[in-house]
Design a protein around this motif. Structure first.
Motif, mmCIF file in Angstrom:
data_model
loop_
_atom_site.group_PDB
_atom_site.id
_atom_site.type_symbol
_atom_site.label_atom_id
_atom_site.label_comp_id
_atom_site.label_asym_id
_atom_site.label_seq_id
_atom_site.Cartn_x
_atom_site.Cartn_y
_atom_site.Cartn_z
ATOM 1 N N MET A 1 -47.607 9.890 31.784
ATOM 2 C CA MET A 1 -47.241 9.440 33.125
ATOM 3 C C MET A 1 -46.841 7.970 33.076
ATOM 4 N N PHE A 2 -45.679 7.694 32.479
ATOM 5 C CA PHE A 2 -45.226 6.339 32.250
ATOM 6 C C PHE A 2 -45.054 5.576 33.565
ATOM 7 N N TRP A 3 -44.588 6.258 34.610
ATOM 8 C CA TRP A 3 -44.377 5.573 35.887
ATOM 9 C C TRP A 3 -45.698 5.128 36.507
ATOM 10 N N PHE A 4 -46.752 5.939 36.303
ATOM 11 C CA PHE A 4 -48.068 5.565 36.828
ATOM 12 C C PHE A 4 -48.603 4.342 36.086
ATOM 13 N N ASP A 5 -48.358 4.278 34.788
ATOM 14 C CA ASP A 5 -48.712 3.078 34.028
ATOM 15 C C ASP A 5 -48.010 1.864 34.618
ATOM 16 N N ALA A 6 -46.747 2.046 35.012
ATOM 17 C CA ALA A 6 -45.974 0.945 35.585
ATOM 18 C C ALA A 6 -46.581 0.465 36.899
ATOM 19 N N VAL A 7 -47.123 1.374 37.701
ATOM 20 C CA VAL A 7 -47.788 0.989 38.949
ATOM 21 C C VAL A 7 -49.000 0.113 38.640
ATOM 22 N N LEU A 8 -49.822 0.548 37.697
ATOM 23 C CA LEU A 8 -51.004 -0.229 37.322
ATOM 24 C C LEU A 8 -50.611 -1.606 36.792
ATOM 25 N N LEU A 9 -49.592 -1.639 35.929
ATOM 26 C CA LEU A 9 -49.140 -2.912 35.372
ATOM 27 C C LEU A 9 -48.565 -3.810 36.467
ATOM 28 N N GLY A 10 -47.823 -3.217 37.402
ATOM 29 C CA GLY A 10 -47.242 -3.991 38.491
ATOM 30 C C GLY A 10 -48.298 -4.619 39.386
ATOM 31 N N VAL A 11 -49.329 -3.857 39.718
ATOM 32 C CA VAL A 11 -50.420 -4.386 40.544
ATOM 33 C C VAL A 11 -51.123 -5.519 39.804
ATOM 34 N N LEU A 12 -51.425 -5.302 38.530
ATOM 35 C CA LEU A 12 -52.137 -6.322 37.748
ATOM 36 C C LEU A 12 -51.281 -7.569 37.573
ATOM 37 N N GLU A 13 -49.993 -7.395 37.312
ATOM 38 C CA GLU A 13 -49.085 -8.536 37.169
ATOM 39 C C GLU A 13 -49.014 -9.341 38.456
ATOM 40 N N GLY A 14 -48.846 -8.653 39.582
ATOM 41 C CA GLY A 14 -48.759 -9.340 40.858
ATOM 42 C C GLY A 14 -50.031 -10.085 41.207
ATOM 43 N N LEU A 15 -51.181 -9.507 40.872
ATOM 44 C CA LEU A 15 -52.466 -10.146 41.170
ATOM 45 C C LEU A 15 -52.728 -11.367 40.310
ATOM 46 N N THR A 16 -52.305 -11.327 39.059
ATOM 47 C CA THR A 16 -52.743 -12.347 38.103
ATOM 48 C C THR A 16 -51.686 -13.368 37.707
ATOM 49 N N GLU A 17 -50.406 -13.140 38.023
ATOM 50 C CA GLU A 17 -49.365 -14.049 37.536
ATOM 51 C C GLU A 17 -49.575 -15.483 38.000
ATOM 52 N N PHE A 18 -49.964 -15.671 39.254
ATOM 53 C CA PHE A 18 -50.074 -17.025 39.784
ATOM 54 C C PHE A 18 -51.510 -17.509 39.911
ATOM 55 N N LEU A 19 -52.462 -16.654 39.542
ATOM 56 C CA LEU A 19 -53.845 -17.102 39.422
ATOM 57 C C LEU A 19 -54.049 -17.617 37.995
ATOM 58 N N PRO A 20 -54.904 -18.610 37.805
ATOM 59 C CA PRO A 20 -55.076 -19.213 36.472
ATOM 60 C C PRO A 20 -55.966 -18.370 35.558
ATOM 61 N N VAL A 21 -55.640 -17.086 35.431
ATOM 62 C CA VAL A 21 -56.478 -16.181 34.642
ATOM 63 C C VAL A 21 -55.688 -15.470 33.543
ATOM 64 N N SER A 22 -54.389 -15.734 33.441
ATOM 65 C CA SER A 22 -53.497 -15.167 32.426
ATOM 66 C C SER A 22 -53.066 -13.749 32.740
ATOM 67 N N SER A 23 -51.885 -13.627 33.324
ATOM 68 C CA SER A 23 -51.331 -12.298 33.593
ATOM 69 C C SER A 23 -50.982 -11.585 32.287
ATOM 70 N N THR A 24 -50.400 -12.336 31.332
ATOM 71 C CA THR A 24 -50.031 -11.719 30.056
ATOM 72 C C THR A 24 -51.267 -11.184 29.334
ATOM 73 N N GLY A 25 -52.347 -11.977 29.342
ATOM 74 C CA GLY A 25 -53.580 -11.514 28.709
ATOM 75 C C GLY A 25 -54.105 -10.253 29.357
ATOM 76 N N HIS A 26 -54.102 -10.206 30.690
ATOM 77 C CA HIS A 26 -54.570 -9.011 31.393
ATOM 78 C C HIS A 26 -53.662 -7.814 31.112
ATOM 79 N N LEU A 27 -52.341 -8.048 31.059
ATOM 80 C CA LEU A 27 -51.408 -6.949 30.782
ATOM 81 C C LEU A 27 -51.600 -6.409 29.366
ATOM 82 N N ILE A 28 -51.862 -7.314 28.415
ATOM 83 C CA ILE A 28 -52.098 -6.867 27.036
ATOM 84 C C ILE A 28 -53.367 -6.021 26.961
ATOM 85 N N LEU A 29 -54.420 -6.472 27.651
ATOM 86 C CA LEU A 29 -55.674 -5.711 27.647
ATOM 87 C C LEU A 29 -55.487 -4.344 28.303
ATOM 88 N N LEU A 30 -54.767 -4.322 29.448
ATOM 89 C CA LEU A 30 -54.516 -3.039 30.102
ATOM 90 C C LEU A 30 -53.623 -2.164 29.243
#
Length: 298
Positions: A1-30
């Motif tokens: 379910m590649f599109w569902f993965d994209a939803v999860l990644l999109g939510v995580l990216e949007g939440l973390t990109e501008f917070l000082p917690v590392s969006s890339t790090g969170h995306l790699i972990l997910l």
């Protein structure tokens, strides 16, 4: 379910990109948890940041339009802001271009991300403690970002090339240390995301976009991920800016340390797990950077 993965990644990216917690790090972990080991999946993890870039453009559209008109009129403040963004963009762009392959090969894994999360969290807490003892909060306007301050922020942004360090964290802390208020540093950091993330995503899409678009459901996953990250990031920008006017960054530092410690413990426990005698594994031998990256991401 590649599109569902994209939803999860999109939510995580949007939440973390501008917070000082590392969006890339969170995306790699997910991505590691989702089993993203193909080039298409790894490219999606990076290109999805373009949705957050578009959110910045929409949120700051009035400021960007005023700056563009001011540049046409050769207004000194508008020209200085544009030049400051260029000064801040250049160092990380150069380092990223020179070391792109090595960074993606050796640092895109849970272990390196965990270390960067912990170190970055400790730096944030220390900087907040030092600033709390100062009487003056710092310069509070974007117009106060001099070329010297911009270049210092750009040098700090180079450390964000290590996944887990956080582009937002390094640029905000760099702005604080250069004499800006936290809110002013964050606003400049958001504007700096436009050239920085835009260039990074376009570069990766140009290099590896074919693998993503040729993958089953790849185009759909890209569209869904971009849309979700755009909407979520647009909401986060407004909330985070209001938060910074009242509170500091220390809570995010403690979160980074807790998450990094947990990830590091799990990663070390998994790495130390014994292999049954005679068991056949499919692990590739790390004879090249790509193989090393695949091992680190597991």
């Amino acid at each position: 379910m590649f599109w569902f993965d994209a939803v999860l990644l999109g939510v995580l990216e949007g939440l973390t990109e501008f917070l000082p917690v590392s969006s890339t790090g969170h995306l790699i972990l997910l991505g590691a948890w989702l089993g993203h080991e193909t080039e298409a999946a790894k490219t999606l993890d990076i290109v999805i940041q373009l949705g957050a870039v578009l959110a910045v453009v929409v949120y700051f559209r009035a400021r960007l339009a005023d700056t563009a008109r001011g540049m046409l009129r050769r207004d000194p403040e508008s020209l200085r802001l544009a030049l400051a963004l260029a000064f801040a963009f250049f160092p990380a762009a150069l380092v990223g271009l020179l070391f792109h392959k090595a960074i993606k090969a050796y640092l895109f894994g849970p272990g390196p991300v965990a270390v960067a999360l912990i170190v970055g969290g400790a730096v944030m807490i220390a900087v907040e403690a030092v600033r709390a003892r100062r009487p003056a909060p710092g310069a509070s306007r974007l117009e106060d970002v001099t070329l010297q301050r911009a270049f210092a922020i750009g040098l700090a942004q180079c450390f964000s090339l290590w996944p887990g360090a956080s582009r937002s964290m390094t640029t905000i802390v760099g702005g604080q240390l250069s004499g800006l208020t936290t809110a002013a540093a964050a606003e400049f950091s958001f504007l700096l995301a436009i050239p920085t993330l835009g260039a990074a995503t376009v570069f990766d899409l140009a290099k590896n976009g074919g693998a993503l678009l040729d993958a089953p459901g790849g185009a759909t996953a890209l569209a869904v991920g971009l849309a979700v990250s755009f909407v979520v990031a647009l909401l986060v920008i407004a909330v985070f800016l209001r938060y910074l006017k009242r509170f500091g960054l220390a809570p995010f530092g403690w979160y980074r340390i807790a998450l990094g410690a947990l990830v590091l413990w799990l990663w070390l426990a998994h790495s130390a797990a014994p292999v049954a005698p005679g068991a056949v594994t499919s692990e590739p031998t790390p004879q090249d950077p790509a193989a090393t990256a695949e091992l680190a991401a597991r």
